[in-house]
Design a protein around this motif. Structure first.
Motif, PDB file in Angstrom:
ATOM      1  N   LYS A 164       5.389 -23.204   3.003  1.00 18.52           N
ATOM      2  CA  LYS A 164       5.461 -21.738   3.134  1.00 18.52           C
ATOM      3  C   LYS A 164       5.967 -21.369   4.544  1.00 18.52           C
ATOM      4  CE  LYS A 164       1.751 -20.885  -0.176  1.00 18.52           C
ATOM      5  NZ  LYS A 164       2.681 -20.586  -1.293  1.00 18.52           N
ATOM      6  N   LEU A 165       7.083 -22.027   4.923  1.00 17.87           N
ATOM      7  CA  LEU A 165       7.575 -21.897   6.294  1.00 17.87           C
ATOM      8  C   LEU A 165       7.980 -20.468   6.639  1.00 17.87           C
ATOM      9  CD1 LEU A 165       8.101 -23.744   8.748  1.00 17.87           C
ATOM     10  CD2 LEU A 165      10.495 -23.860   8.032  1.00 17.87           C
ATOM     11  N   TRP A 166       8.655 -19.809   5.710  1.00 12.43           N
ATOM     12  CA  TRP A 166       9.107 -18.456   6.022  1.00 12.43           C
ATOM     13  C   TRP A 166       7.939 -17.517   6.281  1.00 12.43           C
ATOM     14  CZ3 TRP A 166       8.659 -13.482   4.257  1.00 12.43           C
ATOM     15  CH2 TRP A 166       9.568 -12.554   4.808  1.00 12.43           C
ATOM     16  N   THR A 202       8.890 -17.073   9.838  1.00 13.30           N
ATOM     17  CA  THR A 202      10.100 -16.277   9.587  1.00 13.30           C
ATOM     18  C   THR A 202      11.364 -17.137   9.600  1.00 13.30           C
ATOM     19  OG1 THR A 202      10.578 -15.660  11.901  1.00 13.30           O
ATOM     20  CG2 THR A 202       9.022 -14.273  10.702  1.00 13.30           C
ATOM     21  N   ALA A 203      11.226 -18.456   9.397  1.00 10.34           N
ATOM     22  CA  ALA A 203      12.381 -19.353   9.360  1.00 10.34           C
ATOM     23  C   ALA A 203      12.545 -19.925   7.960  1.00 10.34           C
ATOM     24  CB  ALA A 203      12.207 -20.492  10.372  1.00 10.34           C
ATOM     25  N   VAL A 229       8.373 -22.192  14.906  1.00 10.98           N
ATOM     26  CA  VAL A 229       8.539 -23.452  14.184  1.00 10.98           C
ATOM     27  C   VAL A 229       7.972 -24.610  15.012  1.00 10.98           C
ATOM     28  CG1 VAL A 229      10.231 -25.108  13.325  1.00 10.98           C
ATOM     29  CG2 VAL A 229      10.498 -22.670  12.811  1.00 10.98           C
ATOM     30  N   ARG A 230       8.263 -24.625  16.305  1.00  4.50           N
ATOM     31  CA  ARG A 230       7.704 -25.690  17.155  1.00  4.50           C
ATOM     32  C   ARG A 230       6.186 -25.687  17.116  1.00  4.50           C
ATOM     33  NH1 ARG A 230      11.851 -24.042  20.688  1.00  4.50           N
ATOM     34  NH2 ARG A 230      10.344 -22.837  21.918  1.00  4.50           N
ATOM     35  N   ASN A 231       5.611 -24.497  17.199  1.00  2.00           N
ATOM     36  CA  ASN A 231       4.146 -24.406  17.161  1.00  2.00           C
ATOM     37  C   ASN A 231       3.599 -24.833  15.786  1.00  2.00           C
ATOM     38  OD1 ASN A 231       4.066 -23.446  19.773  1.00  2.00           O
ATOM     39  ND2 ASN A 231       4.018 -21.277  19.174  1.00  2.00           N
TER      40      ASN A 231
END
Length: 211
Positions: free
Chosen positions: A156-158, A162-163, A202-204
């Protein structure tokens, strides 16, 4: 005339200053006779009236004194020095004022140039974000990162960053549009698109599990 801006003085003042300078420089010592008005007029190529006003100014300042029927004689070196210094100080103030104006003008020009460069930078940045919003970011997933072993659908990356992942490099092979069932493993490189905050999120999100 040393130290004096001629265009700031009337002609008779210029002549008076020049004579005073000669007195200061001992060209005319105390007691020396100043030439008659006609001689002063011829020397400086001015009218007799202008020469008269110059000598009168020196007399009013007690630099020279008149002797009845004899002419004018140098009477005070100190008064001549004070007269010359007075106009040197006037010049210094004028020059300082001019320098201040020039410095302010230069600073305004520098500020205008800096403002133009900043506007250009912001314009270019906006153009980049507008023209190529799908330029992908990338991140290599090291061993120990969070969420390894999960599928893209499970991440559920987005919703979290938000990516959106658009490609994955796995074992040296590039997989475009990997779909929701592709599982991420250590060593994979993910390529994703998003806004300016997405790389940090994303890094976090994939930070080391021990962090």
């Amino acid at each position: 005339m040393a130290g004096i801006k001629e265009n700031t003085l009337s002609r008779y003042q210029q002549i008076a200053i020049d004579i005073a300078n000669r007195i200061v420089n001992q060209e005319y010592p105390i007691g020396a006779k100043i030439h008659a008005r006609s001689t002063v007029a011829n020397t400086y190529q001015v009218s007799a009236e202008t020469a008269r006003k110059a000598i009168k100014l020196l007399a009013d300042l007690h630099i020279v004194e008149a002797k009845q029927g004899s002419g004018f004689y140098v009477s005070s070196l100190n008064n001549a020095v004070n007269f010359v210094d007075q106009f040197k100080n006037v010049k210094t103030l004028k020059d300082l004022k001019h320098d201040i104006h020039q410095t302010m003008k230069h600073q305004l020009q520098e500020y205008k140039h800096l403002s133009e460069m900043m506007n250009q930078f912001l314009d270019q940045t906006q153009r980049f974000n507008t023209v190529d919003p799908l330029m992908p970011f990338q991140l290599e997933l090291a061993a120990g990162c969070k969420h390894l072993g999960k599928s893209i659908g499970e991440l559920k990356l987005w919703q979290n960053t938000t990516a959106t992942i658009v490609a994955v490099r796995h074992n040296g092979q590039m997989h475009i549009s990997p779909g929701p069932y592709a599982v991420l493993e250590a060593g994979d490189i993910i390529y994703y698109v998003g806004n300016e905050t997405s790389p940090r999120r994303v890094r976090n999100y994939f930070a080391m599990a021990s962090e």
